[in-house]
Structure formats: C-alpha cells, structure tokens
Design a protein around this motif. Structure first.
Motif, PDB file in Angstrom:
ATOM      1  N   HIS A 173       0.833  -1.201   0.000  1.00  0.00           N
ATOM      2  CA  HIS A 173       0.000   0.000   0.000  1.00  0.00           C
ATOM      3  C   HIS A 173       0.870   1.254   0.000  1.00  0.00           C
ATOM      4  O   HIS A 173       0.635   2.192  -0.791  1.00  0.00           O
ATOM      5  CB  HIS A 173      -0.906  -0.018   1.232  1.00  0.00           C
ATOM      6  CG  HIS A 173      -1.753   1.206   1.379  1.00  0.00           C
ATOM      7  ND1 HIS A 173      -2.859   1.449   0.596  1.00  0.00           N
ATOM      8  CD2 HIS A 173      -1.647   2.273   2.211  1.00  0.00           C
ATOM      9  CE1 HIS A 173      -3.404   2.593   0.931  1.00  0.00           C
ATOM     10  NE2 HIS A 173      -2.692   3.130   1.920  1.00  0.00           N
ATOM     11  N   GLU A 174       1.889   1.270   0.852  1.00  0.00           N
ATOM     12  CA  GLU A 174       2.757   2.441   0.947  1.00  0.00           C
ATOM     13  C   GLU A 174       3.555   2.653  -0.341  1.00  0.00           C
ATOM     14  O   GLU A 174       3.759   3.791  -0.785  1.00  0.00           O
ATOM     15  CB  GLU A 174       3.710   2.286   2.142  1.00  0.00           C
ATOM     16  CG  GLU A 174       3.006   2.288   3.488  1.00  0.00           C
ATOM     17  CD  GLU A 174       2.217   3.560   3.724  1.00  0.00           C
ATOM     18  OE1 GLU A 174       2.809   4.653   3.611  1.00  0.00           O
ATOM     19  OE2 GLU A 174       1.008   3.470   4.015  1.00  0.00           O
ATOM     20  N   THR A 175       4.011   1.570  -0.929  1.00  0.00           N
ATOM     21  CA  THR A 175       4.771   1.672  -2.183  1.00  0.00           C
ATOM     22  C   THR A 175       3.878   2.180  -3.308  1.00  0.00           C
ATOM     23  O   THR A 175       4.289   3.014  -4.128  1.00  0.00           O
ATOM     24  CB  THR A 175       5.382   0.314  -2.562  1.00  0.00           C
ATOM     25  OG1 THR A 175       6.185  -0.157  -1.481  1.00  0.00           O
ATOM     26  CG2 THR A 175       6.254   0.429  -3.808  1.00  0.00           C
ATOM     27  N   ALA A 176       2.648   1.689  -3.350  1.00  0.00           N
ATOM     28  CA  ALA A 176       1.709   2.138  -4.381  1.00  0.00           C
ATOM     29  C   ALA A 176       1.358   3.610  -4.210  1.00  0.00           C
ATOM     30  O   ALA A 176       1.215   4.348  -5.194  1.00  0.00           O
ATOM     31  CB  ALA A 176       0.448   1.278  -4.346  1.00  0.00           C
ATOM     32  N   LEU A 177       1.221   4.062  -2.971  1.00  0.00           N
ATOM     33  CA  LEU A 177       0.952   5.477  -2.728  1.00  0.00           C
ATOM     34  C   LEU A 177       2.095   6.351  -3.231  1.00  0.00           C
ATOM     35  O   LEU A 177       1.881   7.403  -3.842  1.00  0.00           O
ATOM     36  CB  LEU A 177       0.737   5.725  -1.228  1.00  0.00           C
ATOM     37  CG  LEU A 177      -0.609   5.311  -0.646  1.00  0.00           C
ATOM     38  CD1 LEU A 177      -0.620   5.564   0.860  1.00  0.00           C
ATOM     39  CD2 LEU A 177      -1.760   6.053  -1.313  1.00  0.00           C
ATOM     40  N   GLU A 178       3.333   5.902  -2.979  1.00  0.00           N
ATOM     41  CA  GLU A 178       4.492   6.668  -3.443  1.00  0.00           C
ATOM     42  C   GLU A 178       4.570   6.648  -4.971  1.00  0.00           C
ATOM     43  O   GLU A 178       4.929   7.649  -5.603  1.00  0.00           O
ATOM     44  CB  GLU A 178       5.773   6.109  -2.835  1.00  0.00           C
ATOM     45  CG  GLU A 178       7.042   6.861  -3.203  1.00  0.00           C
ATOM     46  CD  GLU A 178       7.054   8.312  -2.732  1.00  0.00           C
ATOM     47  OE1 GLU A 178       7.844   9.106  -3.284  1.00  0.00           O
ATOM     48  OE2 GLU A 178       6.279   8.658  -1.813  1.00  0.00           O
ATOM     49  N   ALA A 179       4.234   5.511  -5.569  1.00  0.00           N
ATOM     50  CA  ALA A 179       4.214   5.428  -7.032  1.00  0.00           C
ATOM     51  C   ALA A 179       3.189   6.398  -7.608  1.00  0.00           C
ATOM     52  O   ALA A 179       3.459   7.098  -8.597  1.00  0.00           O
ATOM     53  CB  ALA A 179       3.893   3.999  -7.460  1.00  0.00           C
ATOM     54  N   LYS A 180       2.018   6.451  -6.992  1.00  0.00           N
ATOM     55  CA  LYS A 180       0.989   7.393  -7.434  1.00  0.00           C
ATOM     56  C   LYS A 180       1.484   8.826  -7.320  1.00  0.00           C
ATOM     57  O   LYS A 180       1.279   9.654  -8.212  1.00  0.00           O
ATOM     58  CB  LYS A 180      -0.272   7.189  -6.606  1.00  0.00           C
ATOM     59  CG  LYS A 180      -1.411   8.121  -6.971  1.00  0.00           C
ATOM     60  CD  LYS A 180      -2.636   7.861  -6.106  1.00  0.00           C
ATOM     61  CE  LYS A 180      -3.764   8.823  -6.450  1.00  0.00           C
ATOM     62  NZ  LYS A 180      -4.961   8.595  -5.594  1.00  0.00           N
ATOM     63  N   ARG A 181       2.164   9.126  -6.215  1.00  0.00           N
ATOM     64  CA  ARG A 181       2.662  10.478  -5.995  1.00  0.00           C
ATOM     65  C   ARG A 181       3.679  10.881  -7.052  1.00  0.00           C
ATOM     66  O   ARG A 181       3.714  12.036  -7.489  1.00  0.00           O
ATOM     67  CB  ARG A 181       3.288  10.577  -4.606  1.00  0.00           C
ATOM     68  CG  ARG A 181       3.635  12.006  -4.177  1.00  0.00           C
ATOM     69  CD  ARG A 181       4.304  12.048  -2.825  1.00  0.00           C
ATOM     70  NE  ARG A 181       5.666  11.565  -2.892  1.00  0.00           N
ATOM     71  CZ  ARG A 181       6.703  12.305  -3.314  1.00  0.00           C
ATOM     72  NH1 ARG A 181       6.522  13.553  -3.715  1.00  0.00           N
ATOM     73  NH2 ARG A 181       7.914  11.798  -3.328  1.00  0.00           N
ATOM     74  N   GLN A 182       4.495   9.901  -7.493  1.00  0.00           N
ATOM     75  CA  GLN A 182       5.536  10.209  -8.465  1.00  0.00           C
ATOM     76  C   GLN A 182       5.115   9.933  -9.912  1.00  0.00           C
ATOM     77  O   GLN A 182       5.910  10.105 -10.834  1.00  0.00           O
ATOM     78  CB  GLN A 182       6.815   9.434  -8.122  1.00  0.00           C
ATOM     79  CG  GLN A 182       7.428   9.837  -6.795  1.00  0.00           C
ATOM     80  CD  GLN A 182       8.893   9.483  -6.705  1.00  0.00           C
ATOM     81  OE1 GLN A 182       9.649   9.618  -7.683  1.00  0.00           O
ATOM     82  NE2 GLN A 182       9.340   9.045  -5.539  1.00  0.00           N
ATOM     83  N   GLY A 183       3.886   9.507 -10.100  1.00  0.00           N
ATOM     84  CA  GLY A 183       3.345   9.407 -11.446  1.00  0.00           C
ATOM     85  C   GLY A 183       3.747   8.182 -12.242  1.00  0.00           C
ATOM     86  O   GLY A 183       3.783   8.225 -13.475  1.00  0.00           O
ATOM     87  N   ILE A 184       4.025   7.069 -11.564  1.00  0.00           N
ATOM     88  CA  ILE A 184       4.346   5.833 -12.272  1.00  0.00           C
ATOM     89  C   ILE A 184       3.252   4.813 -11.975  1.00  0.00           C
ATOM     90  O   ILE A 184       2.757   4.717 -10.845  1.00  0.00           O
ATOM     91  CB  ILE A 184       5.745   5.300 -11.870  1.00  0.00           C
ATOM     92  CG1 ILE A 184       6.168   4.143 -12.792  1.00  0.00           C
ATOM     93  CG2 ILE A 184       5.814   4.904 -10.401  1.00  0.00           C
ATOM     94  CD1 ILE A 184       7.633   3.749 -12.630  1.00  0.00           C
ATOM     95  N   GLY A 185       2.817   4.068 -13.002  1.00  0.00           N
ATOM     96  CA  GLY A 185       1.724   3.120 -12.847  1.00  0.00           C
ATOM     97  C   GLY A 185       2.115   1.892 -12.050  1.00  0.00           C
ATOM     98  O   GLY A 185       3.302   1.564 -11.918  1.00  0.00           O
ATOM     99  N   VAL A 186       1.104   1.183 -11.531  1.00  0.00           N
ATOM    100  CA  VAL A 186       1.338   0.015 -10.681  1.00  0.00           C
ATOM    101  C   VAL A 186       0.623  -1.216 -11.220  1.00  0.00           C
ATOM    102  O   VAL A 186      -0.601  -1.220 -11.386  1.00  0.00           O
ATOM    103  CB  VAL A 186       0.877   0.287  -9.234  1.00  0.00           C
ATOM    104  CG1 VAL A 186       1.049  -0.967  -8.370  1.00  0.00           C
ATOM    105  CG2 VAL A 186       1.650   1.462  -8.628  1.00  0.00           C
ATOM    106  N   ASN A 187       1.403  -2.251 -11.486  1.00  0.00           N
ATOM    107  CA  ASN A 187       0.915  -3.604 -11.751  1.00  0.00           C
ATOM    108  C   ASN A 187       1.330  -4.479 -10.575  1.00  0.00           C
ATOM    109  O   ASN A 187       2.072  -4.043  -9.696  1.00  0.00           O
ATOM    110  CB  ASN A 187       1.526  -4.172 -13.035  1.00  0.00           C
ATOM    111  CG  ASN A 187       1.128  -3.404 -14.285  1.00  0.00           C
ATOM    112  OD1 ASN A 187       0.139  -2.683 -14.292  1.00  0.00           O
ATOM    113  ND2 ASN A 187       1.903  -3.563 -15.348  1.00  0.00           N
ATOM    114  N   ALA A 188       0.911  -5.724 -10.563  1.00  0.00           N
ATOM    115  CA  ALA A 188       1.315  -6.637  -9.487  1.00  0.00           C
ATOM    116  C   ALA A 188       1.225  -8.073  -9.961  1.00  0.00           C
ATOM    117  O   ALA A 188       0.445  -8.402 -10.857  1.00  0.00           O
ATOM    118  CB  ALA A 188       0.436  -6.435  -8.253  1.00  0.00           C
TER     119      ALA A 188
END
Length: 241
Positions: A173-188
């Motif tokens: 969750h924390e990593t995804a929040l930081e990714a959102k903040r920096q504008g990079i998409g998230v897969n898993a």
C-alpha cells in the motif's frame, strides 16, 4: 478497474511434458480472452522449459487484448521483444537457472542498464514495466529508469496473508501510494490467488493490472478455466462496487 492478465507459462509446461501440442497454447490463449481476461502474459526463459521463443511470435496475432512479455533483458530477449512489439514488456531480474522469479530490481545499481533497455523499448512504442520489491524508497529510482510502470512482486504478501493480512498489505500500500505520488503506474503479480486477490486489489490505489498464472491454472484444474477466469474478474471488480 484492475485488468486481469493470465500467465500461460504452465500450460506450456504441460504441453512440453509430452512433446506434442496438447494443450494447444494458441487455443488456450484464445479461450482465456473469450472468457473475459483482459490480457495474456508469457515469460520465456533462455532454456525454453515452458514458453518457447517461437510461442511468443505465434501468439502475437492471437492476442487481441493486452500482450505482456516478461523476462530478463538478455540480448536474445531484447531482440525478440523488439520484433514482436507486444503491448507491454515487463523486465524481471531472474537468472537463467531461476525456478521462478524471486526478487525485484535493484533500481539504483542497475539504473543505467535499465535506462538503456527501456529507452529502446519505448522508442519502439512498447509500454515498459519493471519488477519491484515493495519498498517506497525504490520508487524514485524506478522513475529514473524511464519505466511506465512497476510490477509489485507479491510473494511476500501472499505468504503472510493467512497470518496477518493487514501487516502483509502495508508495504505494498505504501509503495503504491508513493508510485501514485511520483506518477508511475502500478501492476502486481506472483502468488496472487482467489483467496487473497480481492483484499489486495481493495488496498492498492489505482492498481492497473495483475498477472496471475500458477495459482489460476491450479484452481482451473478443480473448478474449470472459464469459471476461474470469471471468479478473478468478479473479485477485481469488488473494490469498486
């Protein structure tokens, strides 16, 4: 809505065990898409113990959804992906003898290498994703590689889910929040299954795509491939209903 991409490596393993063409990989990919999956994933390895490089070429005209090719960007992999031009390439730092993927990139140590490889893929119009461990401190380095997305390596979440799912999801969750903040998409992807997928999707902001193979194939043996694909789709929808 989170997209479901089905990894068909294990279908290829089963086919290769007898040396023929049963199950037919192209027919399997076609049916998976007919059942509603939004993508097909393959992960060819140098020894071709499951997906063969030729499979990657043969699947290209069959996959009308998203086509995702995973792998370590060795020269032969790089050449193949640039010829096929799938929707997405996911870079995974696994060695040639790895049983399965077991860690993400050290984006700081390998930043220059990844920038060069990703630059070639993006020039060819291929969306890029890099396999990453769940650590918010890695996001800045991931962004610097030029990747469009990260793929969170979810084995840790899956292994801890039964003991303490809140604790298990926290770093993701924390990593995804930081990714959102920096504008990079998230897969898993990795070890997600019917039991743990809904909770994961509910707690990862703007989760774009999950890639599921081993568990989905095992569950399909018991429940049927069409049923299992639809069950995953329903669980991925549950966080927005």
């Amino acid at each position: 809505m989170t997209r479901l991409s089905v990894n068909i490596n294990k279908w290829a393993t089963l086919r290769n065990a007898r040396g023929g063409n049963t199950p037919d990989l192209l027919l399997t990919a076609t049916r998976i898409q007919e059942y509603g999956a939004e993508g097909i994933t393959i992960h060819p390895r140098p020894d071709e113990r499951h997906i063969r490089y030729q499979d990657a070429y043969d699947l290209k005209p069959i996959v009308h959804t998203e086509y995702n090719i995973e792998g370590n960007p060795i020269p032969s992999f790089l050449e193949m992906v640039l010829k096929i031009k799938p929707t997405q390439v996911t870079l995974v730092p696994d060695g040639p003898d790895a049983l399965t993927s077991d860690h993400g990139w050290d984006v700081n140590t390998h930043q220059g290498f990844l920038q060069d490889v990703i630059g070639q893929f993006k020039e060819a119009g291929i969306r890029t994703s890099i396999f990453l461990d769940p650590d918010p401190a890695l996001i800045t380095g991931a962004v610097k590689t030029g990747a469009d997305r990260i793929e969170l390596y979810t084995e840790g979440y899956a292994s801890q889910y039964g003991q303490d799912r809140e604790k298990a999801i926290h770093p993701y969750h924390e990593t995804a929040l930081e990714a959102k903040r920096q504008g990079i998409g998230v897969n898993a992807g990795h070890d997600l299954n019917l039991q743990n997928i809904a909770f994961f999707a509910e707690h990862i902001p703007e989760l774009l795509e999950v890639s599921i193979g081993h568990a989905l194939i095992c569950e399909s043996i018991e429940k049927g491939l069409d049923n299992v694909v639809r069950m995953y789709l329903n669980r991925l929808k549950s966080d927005i209903e």
